[in-house]
Design a protein around this motif. Structure first.
Motif, short mmCIF file in Angstrom:
data_model
loop_
_atom_site.label_atom_id
_atom_site.label_comp_id
_atom_site.label_asym_id
_atom_site.label_seq_id
_atom_site.Cartn_x
_atom_site.Cartn_y
_atom_site.Cartn_z
N GLN A 193 -10.65 8.76 9.66
CA GLN A 193 -9.42 8.48 8.94
C GLN A 193 -8.79 7.14 9.34
N LEU A 194 -9.55 6.32 10.08
CA LEU A 194 -9.03 5.02 10.47
C LEU A 194 -9.27 4.00 9.36
N PRO A 195 -8.35 3.07 9.19
CA PRO A 195 -8.56 2.01 8.21
C PRO A 195 -9.58 1.01 8.73
N PRO A 196 -10.18 0.22 7.85
CA PRO A 196 -11.12 -0.82 8.33
C PRO A 196 -10.38 -1.93 9.04
N TYR A 255 -13.86 2.95 16.65
CA TYR A 255 -14.69 3.67 15.69
C TYR A 255 -15.83 4.44 16.37
N THR A 288 -4.11 11.17 8.43
CA THR A 288 -3.60 9.85 8.08
C THR A 288 -3.65 9.68 6.56
N LYS A 289 -3.19 8.54 6.09
CA LYS A 289 -3.21 8.27 4.64
C LYS A 289 -4.57 7.75 4.17
N TYR A 290 -5.50 7.59 5.11
CA TYR A 290 -6.83 7.07 4.78
C TYR A 290 -7.85 8.20 4.69
N ARG A 291 -7.69 9.08 3.69
CA ARG A 291 -8.58 10.25 3.59
C ARG A 291 -9.35 10.28 2.25
N GLU A 292 -9.41 9.18 1.58
CA GLU A 292 -10.13 9.16 0.31
C GLU A 292 -11.60 9.51 0.53
N PHE A 315 -0.55 4.35 9.68
CA PHE A 315 -1.43 5.50 9.43
C PHE A 315 -0.88 6.45 8.37
N ASP A 347 -3.43 -1.76 17.01
CA ASP A 347 -3.79 -2.79 16.04
C ASP A 347 -4.06 -4.14 16.69
#
Length: 436
Positions: free
Chosen positions: A98-101, A108, A224-228, A359, A403
């Motif tokens: 769920q981490l952003p790039p 990672y 997190t908001k990165y769950r696509e 996140f 970050d």
């Protein structure tokens, strides 16, 4: 894999007998050395027969006489002395997925290494342990081991870990328990998946391994908001958190009466979601699951209250500071600051909760606050003479946020001295009062 000596500590036993950098450590007292666990286990004795291979291929034996537990003095390329073991699961709740790039590479890496469990308290799933590693843990009685259980339903565990061997790995817990290895267990609770009846089953099954199972932490899944493209999971709301807490506490009360200890505990986040008071420190026994966020608030409150009561420090000037934290803990910290201001009328503590825009707002713990969120949300404020932040916002070296914004950069952007504070009530009070 060869265990190559990188350097030798000056004045150490290894230096005294003639062991040198670039030597290959082969064995201690006839036992092959593969990694850090072998090295630490076999160097304990007072008389060691150390075999090394020199760069030219010559094999040399050295005799070392020393105090028990005294370090030999060899250092290696990596702490583990070989490569870190990678996780072979694809858990539906994995935070790394769920981490952003664009973050630093080390974030990672998914570790699942039993050696880190003994050395640093990391949790392992048991799915990548070899028979050699299992036998070594039992033979050396390496204890405790921290286990990410999630569920004792084999089929459900395979589904949650996306590993067809995940159910079989549960049998390793029984082998460890039978060998007297102590087990600390973690359950990442996913709403509608491994809570409710499944959580009851897991707690009941783990009770059968008591007293080998010393404590069990139930932690709500972090989203997190990165769950696509990832497995659809829901956050806990007030009602679902209440139901989960009631279940956990019912078993805790039962175990307390039966064994004299609760064994199973809910993470502080469940109390926050359920809008219930955090229990007193006595509830948490010996605080065996602090790393899972179990009892952190209660321990901080007790330490801070005691330190404030007995503090005789005289603050002979006005002091205005700012404290920042994650959103979830903010109301509890504000109560501590109010107590401090009541005792010291010349101190003013501004407390600002930091919303996790990086996140997503569902992530509300202090340890996942980034430098950019901290800077952006504090810039409009007059922060006074000092900014206190929880040290968990920074990596182990205490120099960078998640970050990669450095502490120095944040100080320059906010034009204030930033002081990281450990999760310790007495240390927090000293930092507030400016006691160095």
């Amino acid at each position: 894999m060869s265990v190559v000596v990188k350097s030798i500590e000056l004045g150490s036993q290894a230096q005294k007998v003639g062991i040198s950098p670039l030597d290959i450590l082969l064995s201690i007292n006839g036992n092959d050395i593969v990694d850090v666990l072998d090295y630490r286990f076999y160097q304990i004795g007072t008389r060691l027969e150390v075999r090394v291979q020199k760069p030219d291929g010559e094999v040399v034996d050295y005799t070392i006489k020393k105090h028990e537990y005294e370090e030999i003095g060899m250092e290696f390329e990596t702490y583990l002395m070989d490569k870190q073991h990678h996780c072979c699961n694809k858990c539906i709740f994995c935070f790394v997925d769920q981490l952003p790039p664009g973050m630093r590479e080390t974030l990672y890496f998914k570790d699942d290494d039993s050696r880190l469990s003994f050395l640093f308290g990391n949790y392992v799933s048991l799915t990548n342990l070899t028979e050699h590693e299992i036998d070594r843990i039992i033979d050396k009685h390496l204890s405790p081991i921290n286990i990410s259980v999630q569920t004792t339903n084999p089929e459900l565990r395979c589904k949650m870990l996306n590993n067809r061997f995940a159910g079989e790995a549960l049998n390793v817990m029984k082998r460890f328990a039978d060998a007297g290895i102590k087990l600390n267990c973690q359950i990442v609770s996913c709403r509608g998946i491994n809570d409710g009846k499944e959580l009851e089953r897991t707690i009941t099954d783990l009770e059968k391994l008591y007293p080998a199972v010393e404590c069990v932490a139930v932690v709500p899944v972090g989203l997190t908001k990165y769950r696509e493209g990832l497995y659809p999971l829901e956050s806990y709301d007030k009602q679902s958190a209440l139901e989960t807490l009631e279940l956990i506490n019912s078993y805790g009360e039962k175990f307390l009466e039966k064994y004299g200890e609760r064994i199973v505990y809910a993470a502080d986040e469940f109390f926050i979601y359920a809008d219930l008071p955090i229990p007193d420190a006595e509830y948490y026994g010996d605080f065996g699951q602090l790393d899972n966020g179990v009892g952190l608030i209660a321990l901080m409150r007790e330490e801070f209250t005691d330190a404030l009561e007995y503090c005789d420090f005289k603050l002979n000037r006005d002091r205005i500071i700012t404290c920042a934290s994650g959103v979830s803990v903010a109301p509890y910290m504000r109560k501590l600051y109010d107590m401090c201001e009541a005792k010291y009328s010349n101190i003013k503590i501004q407390h600002i909760p930091i919303v996790n825009n990086f996140f997503g707002e569902k992530i509300n713990v202090s340890g996942l606050i980034t430098g950019q969120d901290l800077i952006a949300q504090l810039k409009p404020y007059d922060l006074g003479e000092e900014l206190l932040i929880p040290s968990v916002m920074l990596r182990h070296e205490q120099d960078k946020f998640l970050d990669d914004i450095t502490l120095i950069q944040a100080e320059e952007e906010l034009n204030v001295k930033i002081t990281p504070v450990e999760n310790d009530g007495e240390q927090l009070l000293k930092a507030i009062l400016g006691i160095r």
